[in-house]
Design an enzyme around this catalytic site. Sequence first.
Site, PDB file in Angstrom:
ATOM      1  N   GLY A 144      25.101 -26.554  19.945  1.00  0.00           N
ATOM      2  CA  GLY A 144      23.632 -26.661  20.036  1.00  0.00           C
ATOM      3  C   GLY A 144      23.233 -28.187  19.972  1.00  0.00           C
ATOM      4  N   CYS A 145      21.960 -28.453  20.574  1.00  0.00           N
ATOM      5  CA  CYS A 145      21.430 -29.870  20.557  1.00  0.00           C
ATOM      6  C   CYS A 145      21.172 -30.419  19.193  1.00  0.00           C
ATOM      7  CB  CYS A 145      20.120 -29.975  21.466  1.00  0.00           C
ATOM      8  SG  CYS A 145      18.905 -28.859  21.026  1.00  0.00           S
ATOM      9  N   TYR A 146      20.525 -29.590  18.408  1.00  0.00           N
ATOM     10  CA  TYR A 146      20.257 -30.033  17.152  1.00  0.00           C
ATOM     11  C   TYR A 146      21.597 -30.160  16.187  1.00  0.00           C
ATOM     12  CZ  TYR A 146      15.320 -29.035  16.921  1.00  0.00           C
ATOM     13  OH  TYR A 146      13.894 -29.101  17.025  1.00  0.00           O
TER      14      TYR A 146
END
Length: 340
Positions: A144-146
């Site tokens: 995921g980006c986070y």
Amino acid sequence: MARVGIVGASGYGGAELVRLLDGHPDLEVETLAAHSGAGTPVADLFPNLQGRGRFDAIDVDALGRLDLVFVATPDGPALDLVPDLVAAGTRVVDLSAAHRLPAEDYATFYGQAHPRPDDTPAVYGLTEFARDRVADATVVANPGCYVTTALLSLVPVASLLDLSTLVVDGKSGTSGAGRGVSDRMHVSHVTASITAYGVPGHRHTGEIEVHLGLLGEVDRPTITFTPHLVPMVRGLLTTSVARLADGVMGDDLRDALETRYADEPFVTVLPAGTQPVTKAVAGSNSAQVAVEVDDRTGRATLTSVTDNLVKGAAGQAVQNANMMLGLDERAGLPTVGTYP
């Protein structure tokens, strides 16, 4: 020239894959598949992608004849599609969250049992920490980006922190929510405003905990993670705060980061006293990381930025595909952001 396809090409992540792969020297995109968008001209949704024809229907047999398929769909379709693609004979980079967590953790953080716990195990593709495993993988779960942004700052120093005190704050541009229409993404609500969401149990919490423990080679921590939506289109910043472990000095953290990333093409450790800004990495597959220690409190603050659609999604997916196909890891990937 390796032959690849993109499923979910009508979403932001899929469109970013098209943009990046347009300049790739070794990958040829043979199909841009979409479910609801099948038959729609690509340029009707993405005016930057003129001349790319129409979105195709999803044909598993045809996709199975390709060297690799990027799956950029929501989690539900990916859970069904990825095993079918593997059975058809191709390798997969999955940009959804469907295969990022072990089944037991999926149930905890997604509120339901994993629908297909016996699928082909996926390699977690935080590329800088998984190159050998990614190269041999049939399925790579793109982080995921986070999580990508936070882990790049945290993994090299995990053993130097008291992780029981770790708090991670994330701020993302609106493109991280995808192309779907929702009331909270209306321009009137987002502009000149900021809000937290997913409190207190955003599903990326589990992804950070699981993979910080595994990649950092430490006991799995229990953390607090709070994401925020900010009024910009792309870009992501994480700020992670934790006490130093006993006997650790501030310089130890900087030394660990600088040593670990000295030869990395996409990760830069900024000089002391310098903080990363999201615009500096916009459009690139790069990340910038910084660390400062407050001697008064004994706490370290680690900040990191990425473009959520590139290193946080499509760019890292291309980076993983390059490894899987035996190509130069940097192929097709910009390292310099568009500034200003």
